[in-house]
Design a protein around this motif. Sequence first.
Motif, PDB file in Angstrom:
ATOM      1  N   UNK A 156       0.837  -1.194   0.000  1.00  0.00           N
ATOM      2  CA  UNK A 156       0.000   0.000   0.000  1.00  0.00           C
ATOM      3  C   UNK A 156       0.874   1.247   0.000  1.00  0.00           C
ATOM      4  N   UNK A 157       1.966   1.215   0.782  1.00  0.00           N
ATOM      5  CA  UNK A 157       2.907   2.336   0.799  1.00  0.00           C
ATOM      6  C   UNK A 157       3.523   2.516  -0.582  1.00  0.00           C
ATOM      7  N   UNK A 158       3.876   1.390  -1.222  1.00  0.00           N
ATOM      8  CA  UNK A 158       4.502   1.448  -2.542  1.00  0.00           C
ATOM      9  C   UNK A 158       3.582   2.124  -3.548  1.00  0.00           C
ATOM     10  N   UNK A 159       2.299   1.757  -3.566  1.00  0.00           N
ATOM     11  CA  UNK A 159       1.350   2.349  -4.500  1.00  0.00           C
ATOM     12  C   UNK A 159       1.179   3.834  -4.227  1.00  0.00           C
ATOM     13  N   UNK A 160       1.082   4.203  -2.958  1.00  0.00           N
ATOM     14  CA  UNK A 160       0.914   5.611  -2.603  1.00  0.00           C
ATOM     15  C   UNK A 160       2.161   6.420  -2.968  1.00  0.00           C
ATOM     16  N   UNK A 161       3.334   5.831  -2.757  1.00  0.00           N
ATOM     17  CA  UNK A 161       4.572   6.535  -3.100  1.00  0.00           C
ATOM     18  C   UNK A 161       4.664   6.771  -4.596  1.00  0.00           C
ATOM     19  N   UNK A 162       4.184   5.816  -5.372  1.00  0.00           N
ATOM     20  CA  UNK A 162       4.216   5.988  -6.825  1.00  0.00           C
ATOM     21  C   UNK A 162       3.280   7.109  -7.260  1.00  0.00           C
ATOM     22  N   UNK A 163       2.125   7.222  -6.621  1.00  0.00           N
ATOM     23  CA  UNK A 163       1.209   8.321  -6.933  1.00  0.00           C
ATOM     24  C   UNK A 163       1.877   9.659  -6.625  1.00  0.00           C
ATOM     25  N   UNK A 164       2.594   9.725  -5.509  1.00  0.00           N
ATOM     26  CA  UNK A 164       3.289  10.970  -5.162  1.00  0.00           C
ATOM     27  C   UNK A 164       4.329  11.324  -6.216  1.00  0.00           C
ATOM     28  N   UNK A 165       5.067  10.331  -6.675  1.00  0.00           N
ATOM     29  CA  UNK A 165       6.055  10.583  -7.731  1.00  0.00           C
ATOM     30  C   UNK A 165       5.361  11.015  -9.018  1.00  0.00           C
ATOM     31  N   UNK A 166       4.274  10.380  -9.327  1.00  0.00           N
ATOM     32  CA  UNK A 166       3.502  10.742 -10.521  1.00  0.00           C
ATOM     33  C   UNK A 166       3.047  12.190 -10.448  1.00  0.00           C
ATOM     34  N   UNK A 167       2.542  12.580  -9.280  1.00  0.00           N
ATOM     35  CA  UNK A 167       2.039  13.949  -9.124  1.00  0.00           C
ATOM     36  C   UNK A 167       3.143  14.989  -9.273  1.00  0.00           C
ATOM     37  N   UNK A 168       4.369  14.601  -8.931  1.00  0.00           N
ATOM     38  CA  UNK A 168       5.477  15.551  -9.052  1.00  0.00           C
ATOM     39  C   UNK A 168       5.933  15.719 -10.505  1.00  0.00           C
ATOM     40  N   UNK A 169       5.828  14.676 -11.317  1.00  0.00           N
ATOM     41  CA  UNK A 169       6.393  14.720 -12.659  1.00  0.00           C
ATOM     42  C   UNK A 169       5.364  14.704 -13.779  1.00  0.00           C
ATOM     43  N   UNK A 170       4.161  14.302 -13.471  1.00  0.00           N
ATOM     44  CA  UNK A 170       3.130  14.078 -14.486  1.00  0.00           C
ATOM     45  C   UNK A 170       2.038  15.111 -14.264  1.00  0.00           C
ATOM     46  N   UNK A 171       1.643  15.810 -15.324  1.00  0.00           N
ATOM     47  CA  UNK A 171       0.648  16.873 -15.168  1.00  0.00           C
ATOM     48  C   UNK A 171      -0.611  16.339 -14.486  1.00  0.00           C
ATOM     49  N   UNK A 172      -1.070  17.030 -13.460  1.00  0.00           N
ATOM     50  CA  UNK A 172      -2.192  16.550 -12.653  1.00  0.00           C
ATOM     51  C   UNK A 172      -3.482  16.398 -13.456  1.00  0.00           C
ATOM     52  N   UNK A 173      -3.611  17.181 -14.535  1.00  0.00           N
ATOM     53  CA  UNK A 173      -4.835  17.095 -15.326  1.00  0.00           C
ATOM     54  C   UNK A 173      -4.987  15.712 -15.953  1.00  0.00           C
ATOM     55  N   UNK A 174      -3.892  14.963 -16.015  1.00  0.00           N
ATOM     56  CA  UNK A 174      -3.949  13.576 -16.493  1.00  0.00           C
ATOM     57  C   UNK A 174      -4.309  12.685 -15.307  1.00  0.00           C
ATOM     58  N   UNK A 175      -5.574  12.569 -15.032  1.00  0.00           N
ATOM     59  CA  UNK A 175      -6.051  11.931 -13.809  1.00  0.00           C
ATOM     60  C   UNK A 175      -5.820  10.422 -13.826  1.00  0.00           C
ATOM     61  N   UNK A 176      -5.905   9.849 -12.634  1.00  0.00           N
ATOM     62  CA  UNK A 176      -5.852   8.396 -12.508  1.00  0.00           C
ATOM     63  C   UNK A 176      -7.145   7.897 -11.886  1.00  0.00           C
ATOM     64  N   UNK A 177      -7.467   6.653 -12.159  1.00  0.00           N
ATOM     65  CA  UNK A 177      -8.623   6.031 -11.535  1.00  0.00           C
ATOM     66  C   UNK A 177      -8.386   5.881 -10.030  1.00  0.00           C
ATOM     67  N   UNK A 178      -9.412   6.119  -9.228  1.00  0.00           N
ATOM     68  CA  UNK A 178      -9.433   5.900  -7.792  1.00  0.00           C
ATOM     69  C   UNK A 178      -8.567   6.904  -7.025  1.00  0.00           C
ATOM     70  N   UNK A 179      -9.038   7.225  -5.833  1.00  0.00           N
ATOM     71  CA  UNK A 179      -8.306   8.151  -4.970  1.00  0.00           C
ATOM     72  C   UNK A 179      -7.017   7.511  -4.457  1.00  0.00           C
ATOM     73  N   UNK A 180      -7.072   6.222  -4.156  1.00  0.00           N
ATOM     74  CA  UNK A 180      -5.888   5.490  -3.689  1.00  0.00           C
ATOM     75  C   UNK A 180      -5.727   4.255  -4.571  1.00  0.00           C
TER      76      UNK A 180
END
Length: 974
Positions: A546-570
């Motif tokens: 669960x930590x791994x998935x959340x950490x990847x989302x954080x990395x994504x948010x830093x490098x990937x434009x937020x307007x490119x959304x992902x499915x699910x909050x977590x």
Amino acid sequence: MTGSAEARGFDFFSAGELPAPNLPADEVAGIVRDRWGLEVELDPLGSQQDQNFLARDASGMGTPVGVVKITNPAFTADELAAQDHAASRIAEASPELRIATTTRAPDGTPRSVVADTSEGPLAIRLLEYLPGGTLTGGAHLSPAVVARMGELAAHASLALAGFEHAGLDRVLQWDLRHADRVVGLLAHHHPDAAKRARVTDAAARAWTDVQAVAADLPLQAVHLDLTDDNVVCTTEHGVRTPDGMIDFGDVTASWAVSELAITISSVLHHAGAEPASVLPAVRAFHALRPLSAAEVRALWPLVVLRGAVLVVSGEHQVQIDGGANAYAAAGVEREWRIFEQAVSVPSAVMTAMIADALGVDLPTGARGGAAEAARIEISPGFDSARAVRLDVSITSDDVDGGAWLEADLEERLAFAALDAGAPAAWLERGTPRLSASRIRSAVSSATIPTGVDVWFAEAQHLAAPGTGLRLVVEGADGATILDGTVPARTRARIRLEAAPDGVRVPHLVRPEYAAGWLTLTADPAAGMGLETRQAEPGAPGPAGFEHDAAALVERRDRAFAEVQEHYYAAPPRIERGWREHLVGTDGRVYLDMVNNVTPLGHGHPKLAANVAKQLRTLNTNSRFNYGAVVEFSERLAALAPEPLDTVFLVNSGSEATDLAIRVAMAATGRRDMVSLLEAYHGWTYASDAVSTSTADNPNALATRPDWVHALDAPNPFRGRHRGAEAARYAPEAAERIRALAADGRAPAGFIAETFYGNAGGIPLPDGYLAEVYAAVREVGGLAIADEVQAGYGRLGRWFWGFQQQGVVPDVIAVAKAAGNGYPLGAVITTREIAARYRTQGYFFSSTGGSPASSVAGMTVLDAFRDERLQENAADTGAYLKGRLEALAERHPLIGAVHGLGLYLGVEFVRDRATLEPATEETAAICDRLLTLGVIMQPTGDFQNVLKVKPPLVVSRESADFFVDMLDRVLAEGW
């Protein structure tokens, strides 16, 4: 206070039996009338030891005026005063919460009396009624609700810290400081000897664990009953948000951590709940009121003790009341489930999981943790350096093509290594094994090994002298090899355990619990001289997925434009797919019911092989002369009806619709376009301009350029014209097109999805496209069919969506399915129309029509033919729709089931008459489906339709699993 002799208030151990008051409702109503001048009607409410009624205004519309609480006569006036003060204290500290305090008369005096009743003097209060209901019952509690329960417990704990009152000096059976005595006193009342023994044994172990840290547990005033029954919610659109608390009857001084233990224990009986389900509440509590290391160590043993106390107290109360207390009788099964769940995972495991989730360091050994692996003796001559480490993780090539579903995969790999001369083959500890996972499961599979698996070429004897750890060697059947001698070419499961006595460590555990179980073992590989690999940077570790998935989302948010959304909050971290299944990094397999990009399914071997071969050979742009682009274009054109015979190749659906619009403009010399409301066509300038879906762009209707003219959405279910009246859409659309021409704005073209997919898989009214196409051609425009979603056989009976309408467009835009996820799109039109694009200059797409994309396109067409995908869309789609329609007969939230083939939509409404969209409910349903192993997302302008568009390889078994899980969610809640 440590003993009942010191208590100034109620003392459970000296009070004897404690039957609840049982006054007639009319007598209580008379007291309310005489004492407070209120005419009320009373509805009984449950209570274990008191008597409660909901009081409604008898002279009006039955509006609730409060809760009449008749307190058990065993409790003193000081105790009642402490309860009132505690409620007021929390209300003042947390004004955003709703707290049930004693109501007051117009002159400000509390509505609280000691009345003479048929059962003697009894304290009666009128407490504030908090609307919205509680979490009482067995419905599923979402992680957000569970987290909010933890927040409420923290608010109570913070507000009551430092609160002192004479009425807190009492001894309650619910005070976990006395749990051992309560269980010892009441256990004999349980009629089932086997259950009684389980309860007493578990309570004894838990009590020992608590006593080890009891001296370090802070004491304070606590609510002591912040359970699902006493947490009040605000409910909006079917989604509950806990925001209040009631029933302060158990307020006392106790261990502060008891507040949280009692709250999370009440989660355990709800549908789908298990020990890991309470972690959101623990995190939320800790975020507001941090837990100490001692409290972390005590928390789960206290949950076990709470379960034990509930079981023995419930059986005792039923016997006291002689069956008259329906609330207590109904709770017996619920309380047993709480206990069973509490003991289903060892306390040492849960303690380690909680510590890991909170980032709390426990003293050495407090986690039940294992030391570093020590040396394991193996028979002389064993060459560990030549042993072969096997890999059946989700990233391994050896699990490709669905090989992970083969029962003998691990054995085949091991024997291949031994046959090649390796002295041993082995599987490492802690890495998720995809080979252990299973498809279509409502719970995760046990994929995380707590030890290693080894196959030796020759028999070996294993021993671990003086390690302080327990060496466990098991055969493939799980039976322990007592002498440590492992036969040749036989699987041996080897663990080094530091588990408490009586705790058996499973060789494979579910990922949710891996962080706990792995602390009870050490890695045998190093002790055997086997080379362990270093984790790659950013790769998931052996636990904490669960930590791994959340950490990847954080990395994504830093490098990937937020307007490119992902499915699910977590979202889980998905790194593999196979057919209609997606796989997380922890080995959890999800059924993909939404991914229409991949009609062949995920991981298609032939597609992967063909594209890989082409990439090794040549991949360039379509200006070079090579065969693949010609052959694919010929095959694609042959699939279109006459006179469509010419193909443009692009990269995506957005580019295909953009080009189709530009082709129409070039062919007609016009700039105006006609589209439909509630439609989505893409993200490029032209495709976005004709897109009107407010779900994709909330400002869509206000930001259309003046050259776009949108027609009413021809939605026969919830549009302006419904049912038989939907026949009016086509003539109205045709008239609008003619009016545009009359005003000098004759359109270059009309673009529409041929099957209303973005709105939820809704068929257009019969004859709609025929009449609208005729009108647009009448004024000199072109008819564009957006087949990006409906095309390629998804409707089952028809390869193209427009065939369902009995029409032929002038231009087809297609993508998604064309490349099975490889970037490929196309525009198909006539030679004459295509030639007119020359007026705009040359057309070129760098990778559209590349050798690799062309090969991908041809492979997809081959698969459609060879694997009969269109036939499966028809057959499985009809079966799936039938099952969904049967579901709608039992669940009124389902307003309609739309669609054909495997292009379906399940529309949720709050009222079948008004069709009020159930937007929030739909999102919550999708979230719950994810926990049950199903990937699903909403669509439509109101986001209230399930987008049922799975890969076309989906099986009937998968269709059944999806419907069964949806049925479960609708029955249990979300």
